[in-house]
Design an enzyme around this catalytic site. Structure first.
Site, mmCIF file in Angstrom:
data_model
loop_
_atom_site.group_PDB
_atom_site.id
_atom_site.type_symbol
_atom_site.label_atom_id
_atom_site.label_comp_id
_atom_site.label_asym_id
_atom_site.label_seq_id
_atom_site.Cartn_x
_atom_site.Cartn_y
_atom_site.Cartn_z
ATOM 1 N N ASP A 249 -8.138 1.946 6.281
ATOM 2 C CA ASP A 249 -7.837 1.976 4.852
ATOM 3 C C ASP A 249 -7.145 0.685 4.420
ATOM 4 O O ASP A 249 -7.447 0.117 3.373
ATOM 5 C CB ASP A 249 -6.902 3.147 4.525
ATOM 6 C CG ASP A 249 -7.701 4.376 4.129
ATOM 7 O OD1 ASP A 249 -8.937 4.231 3.980
ATOM 8 O OD2 ASP A 249 -7.088 5.447 3.983
ATOM 9 N N GLU B 275 0.843 -1.200 0.000
ATOM 10 C CA GLU B 275 0.000 0.000 0.000
ATOM 11 C C GLU B 275 0.878 1.250 0.000
ATOM 12 O O GLU B 275 1.663 1.461 0.909
ATOM 13 C CB GLU B 275 -0.896 -0.012 1.256
ATOM 14 C CG GLU B 275 -1.691 1.274 1.444
ATOM 15 C CD GLU B 275 -2.499 1.271 2.755
ATOM 16 O OE1 GLU B 275 -2.420 0.277 3.515
ATOM 17 O OE2 GLU B 275 -3.186 2.265 3.018
ATOM 18 N N ASP C 33 -4.575 -0.112 9.515
ATOM 19 C CA ASP C 33 -5.708 0.766 9.837
ATOM 20 C C ASP C 33 -6.902 0.441 8.938
ATOM 21 O O ASP C 33 -6.880 -0.537 8.198
ATOM 22 C CB ASP C 33 -5.293 2.239 9.704
ATOM 23 C CG ASP C 33 -4.796 2.556 8.289
ATOM 24 O OD1 ASP C 33 -4.936 1.686 7.394
ATOM 25 O OD2 ASP C 33 -4.262 3.661 8.088
ATOM 26 N N ASP D 253 -1.140 -0.937 5.684
ATOM 27 C CA ASP D 253 -1.128 -0.381 7.032
ATOM 28 C C ASP D 253 -2.161 -1.106 7.882
ATOM 29 O O ASP D 253 -3.139 -1.631 7.354
ATOM 30 C CB ASP D 253 -1.505 1.116 6.997
ATOM 31 C CG ASP D 253 -0.452 1.939 6.259
ATOM 32 O OD1 ASP D 253 0.689 1.452 6.150
ATOM 33 O OD2 ASP D 253 -0.790 3.052 5.804
#
Ligand code: 0RA
Length: 647
Positions: free
Chosen positions: A514, A437, A512, A510
Site C-alpha cells: 500500500d 500515510e 508495504d 509504510d
C-alpha cells in the site's frame, strides 16, 4: 583543453590529456556516479550512430558482459587502421587523443550536443581496459589499451573477414566510479530512444549477466515513438506526422551562408488532461527544451486559432490559449542542425539556444498543421471544442479555489486545511513538508516533529490518481488542493519553483505494498502538476526502520535496523536478552520513536527521488496504476533512482 601543437610533444600531450580526464572526470562526463558510468556507453554508442547517420551501417549492438564491461558493435566502415600523419596508427589516435573522433567523420549532423561527443578517448581514460577491433578492407585489426590508456599495444592483424564494422569493449575503472554495475533498463531506454529517432536503425541490447536480449527498429521513427508514449490511453486520432526543411542563414564574421534545419514532428491527442512534449536536437534529448520547443508551441497555437477563426468556431475576438489546446497532447519534436548553428544553454546544456530553430519549427509546422486541420475537419472541430472546455474547467476550478480560500478567511481560519500542521517559522530554505500515510502516523508525526521547520500533512486513505482524474476534480480534491496551497508555488504551466515554501517534500509511508502504491500516486501527482520539484531534487522518500530491537541488559537499550542484515548483526552481537519487533507500519511507532528513526535530520535516512527518464515514466504511469503491487515495486526499483541523502 589546450593542445600543444608541437609534433614531438604529441605523446606527452596525449598522456596529459588522458591524465586530466582521470583527475577531473566530472568535467568530461558530468559525474562519476551511475549517470557518469552510463555516459561512457552513450559516448561509444554515439560514435556508431554517427557512422550510421553518415550512411554506413544499420545495426548497432550493445552488450553488457558478465563482468559489467560493455561491448558496442556496429557494421559501419570500420575504424581506419593506417598511419596517421603524426606517425601513429589512426586507431590509436582516435582512442587516445581528446576530441579526435569528430574530426574523422563527415556526417552532416553529429549526435554530439551538450556534454556528448567528448569522445571515445575519455571512455578509454576512465577504463581499466579497452579493446577496439576494426573489420575493414578484408582484415581484422585490433588495438588494446590498459590502465586508462597508459599502456597501448601495437595494432595487430588478427584475421581476415568479409564484413566491415567496429567493435569496442571497455571496462569502467572501479577506482573512478562509485558504482560499476550497469542498469539494463537505463541502457534499453536510451538505445530504444535512438531507434525511435533514426528510422530503420536496428538497435540491440544483450545482457550476458542473465542472457536477456531485446532489439528495436522502427520504420516510422518518431510516429512510433508517440504511439509508444500513448500506449494504453484513449487516442482521439491516429498519430500525425509532419516534416520539412528550413533554410537558415548562418552569419559567420559578417559572411553569411545557408544551412538547412530539418524538422520532424509527430503528435497525437489523447483523452486526458496532461501535456507531454519531448524534444531532440541531432538525436540527443533536450530535457530543458529550448527554441525548437518554443517554435512548436507557438505554431500549434497559431494553427489552431487560425483554423478556428476561419471556420467561425470562435469569434475573432476570442483566442484559444496554448495550455488549453495542449491538454492531452503527446508530441515528439526532432530537429537536425548543422554544427555551425548549434547553441546550447543552461548549466547542463540541455536547452537549445539556436534562434533559427524557433523559426524553422514554426514555419514548417504552421503550414503543415494548417493543411492537416483543413483535411481533418471533424477532428479539428473536436479539438477546438476540447480546448474551449478545458479553458472553462480551468476557470471554474480557479474560482472554486479562490472561493474556498475566502470562506476560510471569513471564518478566521489560519490554514486552508485543518489537517495540515504548518511550521512555526517561515523559512523556505530549510522548511520540510512531510506527507504521511494515515491519520495515526500523522498524529505521531505531529507530536514528534520539530515544529519550527517540519510541517505535517496526513493523507487519509488512497491518494487521488491524478493520471485518471480531470484537472478540475484533482484541484477539488482536498489533499491535492492542500498540497498545492501549502507548497505555494501554483501548479502546471504556472508552477514557479522560486515560490516553493519547502526545501524538502518528504513522502513517509509504510514499507508495504500500500505504501508503494501511495508513493507512485504521489510521484504521479508531482510529476504531472509540479514537475520542476522532481527535477530540482526536492522530493524525498522517508525510510522508516523495519525492526526495533530492545536489548535487556543492565540498562535497557533500543536499537533500530533498516535491513535484515543489520538486524541479524545486532542480534548476533548482543550479549544479553533481546526483544525483536518487526514494524508493520508507521502507526506502530510512537512520536519519540518516529522522530528518532525517521524525522530527526541527524539520524534519519532519506532517499532523494530522481526520475531518469521522464518519457518512460510518463508512458508507464497509467499502466502502473492498474498494475499489481509487485510490478509497481519493480518499476520503482528500475526507474526511480534513489540517492541516499548525506546531511
Ligand atoms: C574515422 C574514419 C572513418 C570511420 C571511423 C572513424 C569510424 C569510427 C567509429 C567508431 C565506432 N564505429 C566507427 N565507425 C567508423 C571512415 C573513413 C573512411 O572510410 O572514409
Amino acid at each position: 583543453m589546450p593542445q600543444v601543437e608541437n609534433y614531438n610533444d604529441e605523446s606527452i600531450t596525449v598522456l596529459e590529456g588522458l591524465e586530466h580526464v582521470r583527475k577531473r572526470p566530472g568535467m568530461y562526463i558530468g559525474s562519476t556516479d551511475e549517470r557518469g558510468l552510463h555516459h561512457l556507453v552513450w559516448e561509444i554508442v554515439d560514435n556508431s550512430i554517427d557512422e550510421a547517420l553518415a550512411g554506413y551501417g544499420k545495426e548497432i549492438t550493445v552488450i553488457i558482459n558478465e563482468d559489467n564491461s560493455i561491448t558496442v558493435e556496429d557494421n559501419g566502415r570500420g575504424v581506419p587502421s593506417g598511419m596517421h600523419k603524426t606517425g601513429k596508427n589512426t586507431m590509436e589516435i582516435i582512442y587516445t587523443k581528446l576530441n579526435a573522433g569528430g574530426k574523422f567523420n563527415s556526417s552532416a549532423y553529429k549526435t554530439s550536443g551538450g556534454l556528448h561527443g567528448v569522445g571515445a578517448s575519455v571512455v578509454n581514460a576512465l577504463s581499466t581496459y579497452m579493446v577496439v577491433t576494426s573489420y575493414r578492407d578484408g582484415k581484422i585489426r585490433q588495438i588494446r589499451f590498459k590502465n586508462g590508456g597508459k599502456e597501448v599495444s601495437e595494432v595487430e592483424d588478427i584475421g581476415e573477414t568479409k564484413k566491415t564494422g567496429t567493435t569496442v569493449t571497455f571496462k569502467p575503472d572501479p577506482t573512478i566510479f562509485t558504482t560499476t554495475v550497469y542498469n539494463y533498463e537505463t541502457i534499453k531506454t536510451r538505445i530504444r530512444e535512438s531507434a525511435f529517432l533514426i528510422k530503420n536503425l536496428k538497435m540491440t541490447l544483450k545482457d550476458r549477466r542473465n542472457n536477456k536480449s531485446e532489439s528495436f527498429v522502427y520504420e516510422n521513427g518518431i510516429s512510433e515513438y508517440v504511439a509508444f508514449l500513448t500506449t494504453g490511453k484513449n487516442a482521439i486520432h491516429n498519430v500525425a506526422y509532419f516534416e520539412g526543411n528550413y533554410a537558415a542563414t548562418v552569419d559567420e564574421n559578417g559572411k553569411t551562408s545557408n544551412s538547412d534545419i530539418e524538422v520532424e514532428v509527430a503528435l497525437q491527442f489523447v483523452d486526458s488532461y496532461t501535456e507531454t512534449i519531448i524534444s531532440f536536437v541531432n538525436n540527443v534529448k533536450t530535457p530543458d527544451g529550448g527554441t525548437h520547443e518554443t517554435g512548436f508551441r507557438t505554431s500549434l497555437t497559431k494553427a489552431f486559432n487560425d483554423y478556428a477563426h476561419k471556420n467561425r468556431l470562435i469569434k475573432d475576438s476570442v483566442f484559444l490559449e496554448g495550455t488549453d489546446l495542449r491538454a492531452g497532447l503527446t508530441a515528439v519534436v526532432s530537429v537536425r542542425i548543422g554544427e555551425k548553428l548549434l547553441e546550447f544553454e543552461g548549466q547542463t546544456k540541455g536547452k537549445l539556444g539556436t534562434p533559427q530553430a524557433k523559426f524553422a519549427v514554426d514555419s514548417v509546422l504552421t503550414e503543415k498543421l494548417g493543411y492537416f486541420l483543413m483535411e481533418n475537419k471533424d477532428l479539428a472541430e473536436r479539438l477546438v471544442k476540447k480546448a474551449l472546455k478545458e479553458a472553462e474547467a480551468r476557470k471554474k476550478a480557479r474560482e472554486a479555489r479562490e472561493q474556498a480560500r475566502m470562506d476560510k478567511k471569513d471564518k478566521g481560519e489560519r490554514n486552508i486545511s485543518d489537517k495540515l500542521a504548518p511550521t512555526s517559522e517561515k523559512n523556505k530554505e530549510i522548511n520540510e513538508l512531510y506527507l504521511v500515510e494515515g491519520d495515526s502516523a500523522g498524529g505521531s508525526a505531529k507530536k514528534g516533529r520539530d515544529r519550527r521547520f517540519q510541517a505535517i500533512l496526513p493523507l487519509r486513505g488512497k491518494v487521488l490518481n491524478t493520471e485518471k482524474a480531470t484537472a478540475e476534480s484533482a484541484l477539488n480534491n482536498e489533499e491535492i488542493s492542500t498540497m498545492i496551497y501549502t507548497i505555494g508555488a501554483d501548479y502546471g504551466v504556472n508552477f514557479d519553483l522560486k515560490k516553493c515554501n519547502y526545501k524538502k517534500i518528504i513522502i513517509m509511508t509504510d514499507a508495504d505494498d500500500d505504501g508503494a502504491h501511495i508513493q507512485v500516486l504521489l510521484l504521479t501527482f508531482f510529476f504531472r502538476y509540479m514537475r520542476p520539484l522532481v527535477e530540482d531534487g526536492r522530493i524525498y522518500l522517508a525510510l522508516p526502520p523495519l525492526f526495533k530491537i530492545t536489548k535487556r541488559g543492565k540498562k535497557e537499550e533500543i536499537l533500530y535496523a533498516w535491513t535484515n542484515e543489520e538486524k541479524d548483526k545486532i542480534l548476533a552481537e548482543a550479549k544479553c536478552e533481546t526483544i525483536l519487533q518487526r514494524y508493520k507500519g508507521l502507526g506502530e511507532m510512537n512520536a519519540e520513536q518516529l522522530w528518532d528513526t525517521t524525522m530527526n535530520p541527524e539520524t534519519r535516512t532519506l532517499v532523494k527521488v530522481s526520475i531518469d527518464d521522464l518519457s518512460e515514466a510518463e508512458a508507464q504511469i497509467e499502466t502502473l496504476m492498474g498494475a499489481d503491487s509487485a510490478r509497481r515495486r519493480d518499476w520503482i526499483d528500475n526507474h526511480v533512482s534513489f540517492t541516499l541523502e548525506e546531511e
